[in-house]
Design a protein around this motif. Structure first.
Motif, PDB file in Angstrom:
ATOM      1  N   THR A  80      -2.606  -1.471  -2.335  1.00  0.00           N
ATOM      2  CA  THR A  80      -2.484  -2.646  -0.545  1.00  0.00           C
ATOM      3  C   THR A  80      -3.600  -3.251  -0.700  1.00  0.00           C
ATOM      4  O   THR A  80      -4.619  -2.340  -0.889  1.00  0.00           O
ATOM      5  CB  THR A  80      -2.188  -1.005  -0.094  1.00  0.00           C
ATOM      6  N   LEU A  81      -3.564  -4.271  -0.420  1.00  0.00           N
ATOM      7  CA  LEU A  81      -4.346  -5.467  -0.524  1.00  0.00           C
ATOM      8  C   LEU A  81      -3.649  -6.037   1.528  1.00  0.00           C
ATOM      9  O   LEU A  81      -3.072  -6.300   1.329  1.00  0.00           O
ATOM     10  CB  LEU A  81      -4.742  -6.496  -1.027  1.00  0.00           C
ATOM     11  N   ASN A  82      -4.830  -6.653   1.786  1.00  0.00           N
ATOM     12  CA  ASN A  82      -4.835  -7.264   3.520  1.00  0.00           C
ATOM     13  C   ASN A  82      -4.624  -8.833   3.348  1.00  0.00           C
ATOM     14  O   ASN A  82      -6.020  -9.367   2.298  1.00  0.00           O
ATOM     15  CB  ASN A  82      -6.091  -7.024   4.044  1.00  0.00           C
ATOM     16  N   ARG A  83      -3.583  -9.141   2.738  1.00  0.00           N
ATOM     17  CA  ARG A  83      -3.357 -10.501   3.064  1.00  0.00           C
ATOM     18  C   ARG A  83      -2.839 -10.786   3.375  1.00  0.00           C
ATOM     19  O   ARG A  83      -1.851 -11.290   4.321  1.00  0.00           O
ATOM     20  CB  ARG A  83      -3.277 -10.993   1.086  1.00  0.00           C
ATOM     21  N   ASP A  84      -3.341 -12.560   3.776  1.00  0.00           N
ATOM     22  CA  ASP A  84      -2.402 -13.606   4.910  1.00  0.00           C
ATOM     23  C   ASP A  84      -2.152 -12.848   5.917  1.00  0.00           C
ATOM     24  O   ASP A  84      -1.286 -13.021   6.935  1.00  0.00           O
ATOM     25  CB  ASP A  84      -1.471 -14.200   4.234  1.00  0.00           C
TER      26      ASP A  84
END
Length: 827
Positions: A80-84
């Motif tokens: 789970t990555l924070n992107r955009d």
């Protein structure tokens, strides 16, 4: 190093190098795209700081690759990555390997990042779809199977299909090998055709003989199904998808329901018990798919089945005749115990195993027998035979039992109705015979009574007429003697005596005609109130001063169409009877009124309901007993002494009333007096004013040329009438029958009046002559003269205008006045 960096920057795959123990990030354009809005701030930063949400994971990578000089590889790693600007769940293929310097020391980590999120999501959707399809396949209410290849090898079956085929192990086997029952019924050839042509096969309500197990009993099934071809990517047929529904229960339930409806119709319409049993058996046999059904009686003692007629399928023999049940097993004992015998296979059941060959020879590999027991005695059985092994369901047994009970009930009802009809016909025959006997006895009694009445009549008439004829003949004889002797002074006395006797004879004749209802009536619209008032003085003189006369007339009394002179005679007769019932004096009341007679009252008086006028004469005399009242209107019945009455008075009144469309009623009590009421129908019109001509007015003479045509078969009457009319100046043409009269009428002679008797010889009566004359001479006046009432010939008094009647005997002066009135007034 430069070469490595150059290749990394040019690679379309996302590559990142983590330098040193801090993992400083250097990456290519493809990775910058993966980094999203973190680029370019991510370039040159430490990986722990750049991807804080997966810091521990990156620490793990650095420890194992950079420190441990190992490689790491992950397939579809979920992170789970924070992107955009938002947290995203991603799936990645990650490959980590150490970057070595010239000495072989690890100085960094090369990471290859391939995002597989889209592929993983697609595969998950496919997996979910497959799982959903698998669940649908497993849970579907329809049965399903997948067959592969031209051999139709079972690849998949769902639970519904397994239940249909009895949970046989068929996966990996061909239809031919796994399901011999389907092969025997031709379904392998159908599958071959679908596989060859690619055209689906659909069946609706197809009957299938299914075995629950390879060696188990055959169970009839009804199926709706389709064989659908399966095509591969190259559109070639690779297999067949089988899907359908088992509609056996619904089909058989509908068949059972229809069978019961049909049975109800048969029971309602059928009147022959044997035919009822046969038709009911046919309905049941077709509903169950049986080979034979019959309803037969049983001799419990001899243990024999008596079959008059049973229903059979084509090619199956009937059991008609007498069968020894013990030859076919011991199930007769179960029937005697009032138990239903249900045998699926006669070879297996201990009651029939020893006799199975005899049963199978009768197409009864399986059968059901329902006993009919009455008063603890086996009397009949309903049997159903099938020529193959069959599992009898509870619904089948329930239907057979229902048929047996309803057939037996209907049979008993039909036989009971037949017995009642026979008893009724027998009773009716006996009643008819007894009625005929009574009617014969009554006819004999009536004949005896009639002969007694005729004897009384002839005796009384002979006595009265002999007396009257003696007076007439004696007077004429004395007149002749006196004329011969030239003595004329006594002639008027003898003439008066003869005339009086003749008048009394005429009155007696009128009474007889009234009694027989054949007197000639001259009905007129009559005011009965005026008639009663005009009679009051005459009645008072007749009954004498010791009797008081009272009249009570209703206001607004209706007129009636009657012969007023006959009604006058009736009233006088009733008053004379009342006088005779009061020898010591009393009161006679004459009362009139309007009456509405309803159905019951009119029926009691033998009249039609409607409006009537009542004329009642009551007295305060001795009264009559019920026995006397019952006979009061009988002819010749009288309570007066011999010589004081003929017994024709009340019967004459009764005859007059009935002939006038009315009736007479009498009420009397001993010591309380008598009341006699005449009921006459209302006339819807005005009453005529009664004109009384003087009794002895001189007859007017005829004018010159006035001609009367006289037709009478009695010469004496022709002579007397002709002399009277000619003496008055008329020209008379006298003939003796109707034919002669018509010849005169058809001629040119002047005729002012036709005088004719009603009863004429030669086939033409007076009415027919008059009608024929009216066709030729429409204005011709007609006067009928008759000695008795041919009332039907004269249309019951309803004569055409210009037609009149005079009753014989008549006074010649009155007759002459009538002729003058009809021809017309003198000029």
């Amino acid at each position: 190093m430069r070469a490595t960096v150059s290749l990394m920057l040019q690679s379309p795959v996302a590559l990142v190098t983590l330098w040193g123990r801090e993992g400083v990030m250097i990456y290519n354009d493809a990775y910058s795209t993966f980094a999203g809005d973190r680029h370019p701030g991510l370039l040159g930063s430490e990986v722990r700081q750049g991807w804080r949400e997966v810091a521990s994971f990156n620490d793990h990578v650095l420890n194992h690759v950079l420190v441990g000089n190992q490689t790491l590889s992950y397939k579809d790693m979920e992170l789970t990555l924070n992107r955009d600007g938002q947290a995203r769940q991603l799936w990645l293929d990650l490959d980590y390997s150490p970057v070595l310097d010239e000495t072989g020391e690890a100085i960094g980590v090369l990471a290859i990042v391939v995002e597989t999120t889209e592929r993983v999501n697609a595969e998950r959707v496919k997996a979910a779809d497959r799982q959903r399809l698998a669940q649908l396949f497993e849970q579907a209410p329809s049965f399903m199977a997948v067959l592969r290849g031209p051999e139709h090898v079972f690849e998949l079956t769902n639970p519904a299909y397994q239940q249909l085929i009895g949970h046989r192990q068929v996966i990996g086997q061909s239809v031919k090998d796994a399901m011999s029952d389907a092969a025997e019924q031709g379904y392998v050839q159908v599958l071959d055709e679908v596989f060859r042509t690619g055209i689906a096969y659909r069946a609706h309500g197809e009957h299938f003989a299914m075995q629950a197990t390879p060696e188990g009993p055959v169970s009839p099934r009804v199926l709706d199904f389709v064989f659908q071809p399966i095509k591969g990517a190259d559109q070639q047929i690779t297999g067949i998808f089988v899907e359908g529904f088992d509609v056996t229960d619904q089909t058989f339930a509908e068949a059972r329901r229809k069978a019961l409806i049909d049975l109800t119709d048969v029971i309602r319409d059928q009147r022959d018990p044997d035919e009822l049993g046969f038709v009911a058996a046919a309905i049941l046999g077709k509903a169950l798919g049986a080979q034979r059904v019959g309803y037969a009686s049983i001799d419990e003692v001899r243990e024999t089945l008596h079959v008059s007629r049973d229903w059979t399928a084509p090619g199956v023999e009937s059991l008609a005749g007498v069968l020894e049940l013990r030859h076919y097993g011991s199930f007769i004992d179960s029937l005697k115990a009032d138990e239903i015998v249900s045998i699926g296979d006669v070879r297996e059941d201990p009651r029939t195993a020893g006799s199975h060959q005899a049963l199978e020879a009768k197409s009864a590999r399986s059968f059901v027998n329902v006993p009919i027991v009455e008063n603890q005695k086996l009397v009949a059985v309903l049997y159903v035979n099938v020529d193959e092994v069959r599992r009898w369901e509870d619904e089948d047994l329930s239907l057979i039992r229902e048929f047996a009970e309803r057939i037996r009930t209907a049979e008993q009802r039909i036989r009971g109705e037949a017995a009642l009809i026979e008893a009724k016909e027998t009773l009716e025959l006996r009643v008819e015979e007894r009625t005929a006997e009574l009617m014969a006895m009554e006819a004999v009694l009536r004949q005896a009574q009639k002969m007694e009445a005729v004897g009384q009549l002839t005796g009384g008439l002979a006595h009265d007429f002999n007396n009257l004829l003696t007076g007439i003949a004696g007077s004429l004889e004395l007149m002749q003697l006196r004329l011969d002797a030239g003595r004329t002074q006594d002639l008027p006395r003898y003439i008066a005596t003869a005339q009086g006797a003749a008048s009394r004879a005429a009155a007696l004749t009128h009474r007889l005609l009234a009694f027989s209802r054949r007197q000639t009536l001259d009905p007129k619209p009559t005011d009965i109130k005026q008639l009663v008032n005009s009679l009051e003085e005459l009645v008072q003189r007749t009954v004498g001063p010791g009797i008081r006369i009272e009249t009570v007339n209703a206001a607004g009394l209706w007129p009636s169409l009657i012969d007023p002179s006959q009604l006058e005679n009736a009233v006088l007769n009733l008053c004379i009877n009342a006088r005779d019932a009061m020898p010591d004096g009393g009161t006679i009341t004459i009362e009139t009124g309007n009456r509405w007679l309803d159905d019951r009252t009119a029926r009691e008086r033998q009249l039609e309901p409607g409006q009537y006028i009542s004329l009642c004469v009551s007295d305060s005399g001795a009264g009559m007993t019920p026995e006397v009242v019952a006979k009061a209107f009988d002819p010749f019945f009288t309570t007066k002494p011999i010589g004081m009455g003929t017994g024709l008075g009340l019967s004459m009144i009764y005859g007059f009333a009935r002939q006038s469309g009315g009736s007479v009623g009498i009420y009397s009590e001993v010591g309380q007096g008598t009341n006699v009421c005449i009921y006459l129908p209302r006339h819807n019109g005005e009453a005529e004013d009664e004109a009384f001509a003087p009794e002895h007015a001189e007859a007017p003479r005829g004018e010159e040329g006035e001609t009367v045509l006289l037709i009478d078969d009695e010469p004496t009457i022709r002579m007397l009438v002709s002399e009277v009319l000619e003496g008055l100046g008329y020209h008379v043409i006298a003939v003796e029958d109707g034919s002669a009269g018509l010849k005169v009428i058809n001629g040119t002679a002047r005729i002012d009046l036709l005088v004719t008797d009603v009863g004429l010889p030669g086939g033409l009566n007076g009415r027919q002559v008059a009608d024929a004359a009216r066709l030729i001479r429409p204005d011709l006046k007609v006067l009928f003269i008759t000695g008795y009432a041919e009332n039907a010939v004269l249309s019951h008094g309803h004569l055409a205008p210009g037609m009149h009647v005079v009753t014989k005997p008549f006074a010649l002066d009155i007759f002459a006045n009538r002729v003058r009135d009809l021809i017309g007034p003198q000029q």
